[in-house]
Scaffold this active site. Structure first.
Site, short mmCIF file in Angstrom:
data_model
loop_
_atom_site.label_atom_id
_atom_site.label_comp_id
_atom_site.label_asym_id
_atom_site.label_seq_id
_atom_site.Cartn_x
_atom_site.Cartn_y
_atom_site.Cartn_z
N LYS A 106 1.36 18.93 -11.65
CA LYS A 106 1.32 17.85 -10.66
C LYS A 106 0.04 17.00 -10.78
CE LYS A 106 5.07 19.17 -8.21
NZ LYS A 106 5.62 20.12 -9.19
C1 LIG Z 1 6.81 20.36 -9.75
C2 LIG Z 1 6.92 21.40 -10.79
C3 LIG Z 1 8.05 21.47 -11.63
C4 LIG Z 1 9.23 20.53 -11.51
O1 LIG Z 1 8.95 19.23 -11.91
P1 LIG Z 1 9.92 18.03 -11.47
O2 LIG Z 1 9.25 16.79 -11.95
O3 LIG Z 1 9.97 18.09 -9.96
O4 LIG Z 1 11.24 18.26 -12.10
C5 LIG Z 1 8.07 22.46 -12.60
N1 LIG Z 1 7.06 23.35 -12.72
C6 LIG Z 1 5.97 23.32 -11.93
C7 LIG Z 1 4.91 24.34 -12.10
C8 LIG Z 1 5.86 22.35 -10.94
O5 LIG Z 1 4.77 22.33 -10.14
#
Ligand SMILES: *Cc1c(COP(=O)(O)O)cnc(C)c1O
Length: 487
Positions: A106
């Site tokens: 993120k």
């Molecule tokens: C948010 C997240 C995802 C999913 O990503 P999206 O863009 O929502 O599909 C996968 N793995 C981790 C560790 C995340 O924090």
């Protein structure tokens, strides 16, 4: 570049307007009117690459503005080792997206979104103080807090379920500094937090009251164009690294597997391909909450199913908001068709996915036990330590290769540092540890694998707790009013 609505219900807007608004006020998501073309880029730093991509999309920003924003977001301070290194693990090319301040992917977008927002609002002449409301089940909260901390004219209030996040995640949030951050524990579950926050966004009377005080609410979630755009960059960067490492020849197609929740990360890969990155297939990896697997492979997207708790909590999602942007492409840019599917989703909890999805996408899932087996296998066979989310992707990538016989070189997005989920990783490796003692599990993992816990996580243990408010779920609205309207 102008931005239009997935549902064809809004006049086109500039990039700054799309970022300031977050989503289309009438419902729907903003997307660029067309995809600019850009062939693969070689020999560029992450920052240079980011600048050349942003320039194509943020045509209402000056080059100086873009350069300043990129420099502030992606530097040695925020990403000390490397922004997004490529690591080899057996046949797989793993693109690690978790070298930022909170050790989760993120950060790639949330380190820059606040800067895009501030600049966009200045361009739109929006003078209000923004209050970012976040309901978090763990990772997003800390990444948003770090991104928005000390950004001028913005405050952030983050609600989390008091007993619903890991001790490490809670510690990370409660130690957040910055004069504009507020972290509040709620006696309730994640849904209680999310429902309350949605209620605040929808409260017209409160909106008016805040406006009179020069305040407006906003959200940091992944439907904002300013959060999606930065994610295109690392796919170009990953491709260039595969060429530099001799894993592919320049121009050769690759496949990309992404552990998916809200469909933002994999959509960014698809957008990179629309711009000219040579990609053959997008493999959408889910956990037991395999709504997308069924939507892609069987053509029915249906959210009427039980919600499963897994070892990959950031993918525990039933409604993947960004899928709507792909539907726009699959419906051949007919906004009314997308609007009809979305109303089907809210009325009947399902809709039919156009069959065209299977030209470019494949969907698969791995459950927590399969993910655990992959963590063990990759560690023992390839010396690669994966977190449970990345493990889901590795499992699905392997299954895809086996079932399809498609041996196109594979790029796998790795979305979290394994130390963010030390208990699940220890258990997968067969090391005994106490469920409730996360720091202890992390220390055990470090000793067992001779690897280091990332600084940001180990330091959280020693930092002072700066937030200690815990409230009842019924009091969320009153708490926000008090925080914002007391003066
Ligand atoms: C948010 C997240 C995802 C999913 O990503 P999206 O863009 O929502 O599909 C996968 N793995 C981790 C560790 C995340 O924090």
């Amino acid at each position: 570049m102008r931005y239009i609505s997935t549902r064809g219900n809004s006049p086109s807007v500039s990039a700054a307007e799309a970022i300031t608004l977050g989503m289309v006020p009438e419902g729907g998501l903003f997307l660029p009117q067309e995809f600019p073309s850009m062939p693969p880029q070689y020999g560029k730093s992450y920052q240079e690459l980011a600048k050349s991509i942003f320039k194509l999309y943020l045509t209402d920003f000056t080059e100086e503005e873009i350069a300043a924003i990129v420099g502030r977001a992606y530097n040695d301070n925020s990403f000390p080792r490397s922004v997004a290194p490529l690591v080899r693990a057996g046949e797989m090319n793993v693109l690690e997206l978790w070298h930022g301040p909170t050790a989760a992917f993120k950060d790639m977008a949330l380190q820059i979104l606040p800067l895009f927002m501030t600049a966009s609002r200045r361009k739109c002449g929006d003078e209000k103080e923004l209050v970012i409301l976040v309901a978090t089940s763990g990772d997003t909260g800390k990444a948003a807090l770090e991104g928005f901390k000390d950004v001028e004219h913005i405050r952030i209030i983050c609600f989390y379920p008091k007993d619903g996040v890991s001790a490490l995640q809670e510690r990370q949030m409660l130690t957040t500094a910055g004069g504009n951050t507020k972290v509040i524990g709620v006696k309730g579950n994640f849904d209680d937090c999310q429902t309350a926050v949605k209620g605040l966004f929808a409260d017209a009377e409160l909106k008016e009251l805040l406006a009179a005080h020069g305040i407006a609410f906003s959200s940091a979630n992944s439907i904002n164009w300013g959060r999606l755009l930065p994610q295109i960059v690392y796919y170009y960067h990953g491709y260039a690294q595969m060429v530099a490492a001799g894993r592919i020849n320049a121009g050769e197609p690759i496949n990309i597997t992404v552990p998916t929740g809200n469909f933002g990360n994999i959509l960014a890969a698809y957008y990179a391909a629309r711009m000219g990155l040579p990609v053959n297939k997008f493999i959408c990896a889910s956990n037991e909450n395999n709504v997308l697997t069924d939507g892609i492979m069987q053509g029915i997207y249906c959210t009427d199913r039980p919600f499963c708790k897994t070892t990959s909590p950031s993918m525990d999602i039933l409604v993947s908001s960004n899928f709507e942007r792909l539907l726009y492409e699959l419906c051949e840019h007919r906004g009314e068709a997308v609007a009809a599917l979305m109303s089907g989703l809210s009325k009947d909890h399902k809709y039919e996915v156009p069959a065209a999805v299977r030209q470019d996408f494949y969907g698969g899932f791995a459950d927590s036990a399969q993910a655990a087996a992959v963590i063990k296998h990759y560690y023992e066979k390839h010396g690669y330590l994966a977190d449970p989310h990345t493990a889901v992707a590795l499992a699905v990538a392997e299954a895809y290769r086996e079932q399809s016989g498609d041996t196109t070189p594979m790029l796998v997005a790795s979305t979290a540092n394994p130390y963010k989920f030390p208990v699940a990783v220890c258990e997968a490796l067969g090391i005994k540890c106490d469920e409730g003692k996360v720091m202890q599990a992390a220390a055990t993992l470090s000793a067992f694998t001779s690897t280091d816990m990332p600084k940001s996580l180990s330091e959280a243990a020693g930092l002072p707790i700066l937030h200690d408010t815990v409230i009842d779920k019924a009091d969320i609205s009153a708490c926000v009013r008090e925080l914002l309207l007391a003066e």
